[in-house]
Each structure stands twice: as C-alpha cells, then as structure tokens.
Scaffold this active site. Sequence first.
Site, PDB file in Angstrom:
ATOM      1  N   LYS A   1       0.835  -1.199   0.000  1.00 43.51           N
ATOM      2  CA  LYS A   1       0.000   0.000   0.000  1.00 43.51           C
ATOM      3  C   LYS A   1       0.874   1.254   0.000  1.00 43.51           C
ATOM      4  O   LYS A   1       0.719   2.140  -0.849  1.00 43.51           O
ATOM      5  CB  LYS A   1      -0.941  -0.019   1.206  1.00 43.51           C
ATOM      6  CG  LYS A   1      -1.997   1.056   1.182  1.00 43.51           C
ATOM      7  CD  LYS A   1      -1.562   2.246   1.969  1.00 43.51           C
ATOM      8  CE  LYS A   1      -2.509   3.419   1.724  1.00 43.51           C
ATOM      9  NZ  LYS A   1      -2.084   4.592   2.506  1.00 43.51           N
TER      10      LYS A   1
ATOM     11  N   ASP B   1      -6.306   0.348   0.145  1.00 44.78           N
ATOM     12  CA  ASP B   1      -6.523   0.559   1.576  1.00 44.78           C
ATOM     13  C   ASP B   1      -7.934   0.082   1.907  1.00 44.78           C
ATOM     14  O   ASP B   1      -8.616  -0.511   1.086  1.00 44.78           O
ATOM     15  CB  ASP B   1      -6.350   2.037   1.928  1.00 44.78           C
ATOM     16  CG  ASP B   1      -7.550   2.840   1.500  1.00 44.78           C
ATOM     17  OD1 ASP B   1      -8.160   2.475   0.479  1.00 44.78           O
ATOM     18  OD2 ASP B   1      -7.908   3.807   2.173  1.00 44.78           O
TER      19      ASP B   1
END
Length: 213
Positions: free
Chosen positions: A120, A138
């Site tokens: 991420k 996310d």
Amino acid sequence: MPASTPARLLRILEQTYPDARCALDYRNPLELLVATMLSAQCTDERVNMVTPALFARYPDAASYAEAEPAELEDLIHSCGFYRQKAKSIRACCRRLAEEFGGEVPAEMEHLVTLPGVGRKTANVVLNEVFGQPAIAVDTHVLRTGNRLGWISTRDPVKAEFQLLDAVPKKWWGRVTLLLIHHGRNCCSARKPLCADCPILKGCPHGQEALSGG
DNA sequence: ATCCCGAGGG
DNA sequence: CCCTCTGGAT
C-alpha cells in the site's frame, strides 16, 4: 458490454470529486514515504501537523537513521502507533542510507523490502513521486471495490491485482484517490448513502440495498 | 463506541 | 488467518 463499466463510473467519480488528490504534504520522495508511513490509522491532516518539525529535524535518511528513538517518538506521537512507526522509520532509513545511497528506490521489489513498507505504502510512493500508474489498496478501496463488484476478495494484495485487471490502465493512477474519497464521503462502512450515490446505477450492492431493504 | 489512506508477527 | 500496535476526532 455492460452499461456501467469501471471506466464510465470512474469518469463520474472524477466529476464528483475533481480535486481528489494526495492530501499529505511533502517536498521529495523521502518525505512522502515517511508521511505515508505515519498516515496509518491516522488522518492526513494530523500527519501534516507533525511533519514540518519532523522534516526540519531529519532532513535526510541518514538523519533518521541516527535519530534518538525517544526524540523521534516524541515528534510523531500524536499520529498514533508511535513506537512502531518510529521503529519502522528508523530501520527503513537505515537501510536507505546503507543500501540505497540515501535515496528512495523507484521499484516495488525494492520498496517492499524496506521495514514498515508494504504494498500500500509502496504504491502510494510509486504513483505520487515516480509517476508509475499504481493502485494502492486501503480499507476504502477494498470496501468500495467489493461493493461495486470490481473485485471479489478481502485480501488487499489479491484486490490490487483484480483491480489492475478490471480497471483500464488509463485510470490506474486515479482509481485509488477516487475510491478513497467516494468511500469517505458516500460509500461508508456502516451507513452508506446509497440514495445519494452518484454511481448507484452501476453498483450491485447499492441496487440491492435500496430495493431489497 | 467507532473510525482514521497498514504492517509485522505469531 | 488473527492479533497487536496507538492517539485523536466524532
């Protein structure tokens, strides 16, 4: 050819959230990397409150590497997870200084080997400062992507690859921010505002929620 | 109480 | 796969 392809819905989201952008303040790759590490379970606004003093105190990777843990923890305390984050930032910057000449690498394979940096965070950096069309998954991207039916998994890594498949490359650089804004403003976890959703017509979950009850 | 642009360890 | 780490805002 379905009426509501991801591209069509993303175009609508782009019009709905035209100023969806990275809200973290930074001036170079290292600053974005650190800010992104701090942003876990913390608002960007909060991160932006601590980074001016943080970036002034530690101008480069070597500075963080030599940081006094207590002082670093103090500077980032209000962002939460401060011990973990301080440890990650220090270890990460130590590796940057020792193995990457103090520079943030521009490749996923190197970024994810850094302590405290997962896909991420790596994708945020790749997309923002290295101009690589990357999708950062996310919690919002995961939730909204599943509701829209673009992906079908709770595993963030699988979700990333499913999205790369479902979304035209042209949109790879935008889909993360657009889904995050949409997830925050409309497609919330608890009580999604489906009645006011700009892409309701293309959302299986919303259709069912409004008709089925 | 619950949520906020996660990652590492067991 | 589940747990833990953490403070601040609502």
